[in-house]
Write a protein that holds these residues in place. Structure first.
Motif, PDB file in Angstrom:
ATOM      1  N   LEU A 144     -15.667  38.010 -10.867  1.00  0.00           N
ATOM      2  CA  LEU A 144     -16.991  37.911 -11.298  1.00  0.00           C
ATOM      3  C   LEU A 144     -17.952  38.564 -10.238  1.00  0.00           C
ATOM      4  CD1 LEU A 144     -17.337  34.446 -12.555  1.00  0.00           C
ATOM      5  CD2 LEU A 144     -17.353  36.531 -13.802  1.00  0.00           C
ATOM      6  N   GLU A 156     -11.976  33.832 -10.416  1.00  0.00           N
ATOM      7  CA  GLU A 156     -13.521  33.957 -10.062  1.00  0.00           C
ATOM      8  C   GLU A 156     -14.078  34.889  -9.360  1.00  0.00           C
ATOM      9  OE1 GLU A 156     -16.815  30.733  -8.187  1.00  0.00           O
ATOM     10  OE2 GLU A 156     -14.920  30.042  -8.490  1.00  0.00           O
ATOM     11  N   LEU A 192     -12.484  38.560 -18.606  1.00  0.00           N
ATOM     12  CA  LEU A 192     -13.513  37.863 -17.922  1.00  0.00           C
ATOM     13  C   LEU A 192     -14.032  36.797 -18.908  1.00  0.00           C
ATOM     14  CD1 LEU A 192     -15.411  40.282 -15.589  1.00  0.00           C
ATOM     15  CD2 LEU A 192     -13.744  38.385 -14.964  1.00  0.00           C
ATOM     16  N   THR A 229      -7.381  33.123 -17.619  1.00  0.00           N
ATOM     17  CA  THR A 229      -8.597  33.579 -17.065  1.00  0.00           C
ATOM     18  C   THR A 229      -8.466  34.072 -15.699  1.00  0.00           C
ATOM     19  OG1 THR A 229      -9.555  31.767 -18.229  1.00  0.00           O
ATOM     20  CG2 THR A 229     -10.873  32.300 -16.387  1.00  0.00           C
TER      21      THR A 229
END
Length: 353
Positions: free
Chosen positions: A49, A46, A311, A43
């Protein structure tokens, strides 16, 4: 604290999982863990994003997003993330992105009371400035075809109550899904017709989900809906011929375009755009949407330098990349800015937002 245990839906996936809006830990279901657990380490950070400069800076109106599910997905995939509630998520992810409005979608049965918590927090301009960073929050509500088997008089009563809310701009998403057949087809049709009749009576715009059900969707819409009614065919991926028949019959019908148009496995949606661009003397009859938390536009990755992996969620600030792809397939006369402007005006005509 608000905790709620209800299924969340998108067009392509149907997974029940816990939704805890102001809680920092979110248990995964076994099915979700099996599918995603092995890839957890891939992943992306963050930080990806928070998007780079978009291909268009025109105001964004996302006409179909599942905000509660998007936030829950964020909390599931970024357990150490610092964002703890939905309002903070909106402020953080959309800052500087010119997100003017969203149409949030509630489509579960039984109806989740959470819709009212969100909608009530956007009633006044002051609330929207304080809690939503000035973004206009609107919603539609209905019962998804996956849930048709759970539709009953109590559900209908809750939906009719929601229709009176000042932030409610439509009924849906509702329709037919013959790909998954999570509810019997006969039941799907009965519940679709029942919802359509109420929505038409109330004059509410229709948010329609149709997948691999062209003939029955077309037949039911033409039988139950006045020609001039406002209709949003959400996340269209079916045949271009089907789209054209609907566009020809319903002058106030718009095709919803999500990031799925950018996927190499889907050429039908691009063909719909190309046909519109060739045939139309006016604006494209489309609205832009995310159907978040899923369907990240594939062309976004060209702008994410250094990213490894995919994402785990989509969000409203990604809409300009969908517009960029639409402009590319529509032809030389089109730019991302032009697509964004026309889609924004169509959202006003369709939902009044």
């Amino acid at each position: 604290m608000i905790s709620l245990f209800r299924p969340s839906f998108c067009r392509h996936l149907y997974r029940p999982y816990q939704l805890s809006i102001y809680r920092s830990s979110h248990p995964q279901t076994k099915g979700y863990h099996r599918k995603m657990g092995k890839k957890k380490s891939s992943t992306p950070s963050e930080s990806f994003l928070l998007l780079p400069t978009p291909p268009s800076t025109s105001p964004i109106v996302d006409t179909h997003t599942h905000l509660a599910s998007t936030f829950e997905m964020y909390r599931t995939r970024y357990k150490e993330g610092g964002i703890k509630d939905v309002h903070e998520f909106v402020k953080h992810m959309y800052v500087g992105r010119n997100v003017e409005a969203i149409v949030d979608v509630w489509c579960e049965a039984p109806v989740r009371p959470l819709w009212k918590t969100f909608a009530d927090s956007a009633l006044t301009k002051e609330d929207r400035e304080k809690l939503w960073n000035g973004m206009d929050y609107w919603f539609v509500i209905g019962v998804h075809p996956h849930e048709a088997k759970l539709y009953n008089d109590d559900v209908e009563k809750d939906l009719l109550e929601a229709m009176n809310h000042p932030r409610c701009v439509g009924w849906g998403e509702m329709g037919l899904d013959y790909h998954y057949d999570n509810s019997p087809r006969g039941v799907q049709q009965e519940v679709f017709i029942r919802q359509l009749r109420h929505a038409v009576c109330l004059g509410k715009p229709l948010t329609i989900h149709t997948r691999e059900a062209d003939a029955d969707t077309e037949r039911i819409l033409k039988a139950e809906v006045p020609v001039d009614h406002r209709i949003h065919i959400h996340c269209f991926t079916d045949s271009p011929e089907f789209a054209q028949r609907l566009l020809d019959h319903f002058p106030n019908l718009y095709i919803g375009i999500t990031g799925v148009i950018t996927y190499s496995t889907n050429t039908d949606t691009s063909t719909v755009i190309q046909n519109m661009a060739v045939q139309s003397q006016g604006p494209l009859r489309i609205v832009l949407e995310t159907d978040a938390p899923y369907m990240v536009p594939a062309n976004l990755y060209d702008s994410l330098e250094g990213i490894k992996g995919k994402l785990p969620l989509c969000h409203t600030a990604m809409v300009p990349w969908t517009a960029e792809f639409v402009a590319r397939v529509a032809g030389e006369a089109w730019t991302a800015e032009k697509v964004m402007r026309e889609a924004r005006e169509n959202a006003r005509l369709l939902y009044g937002v």
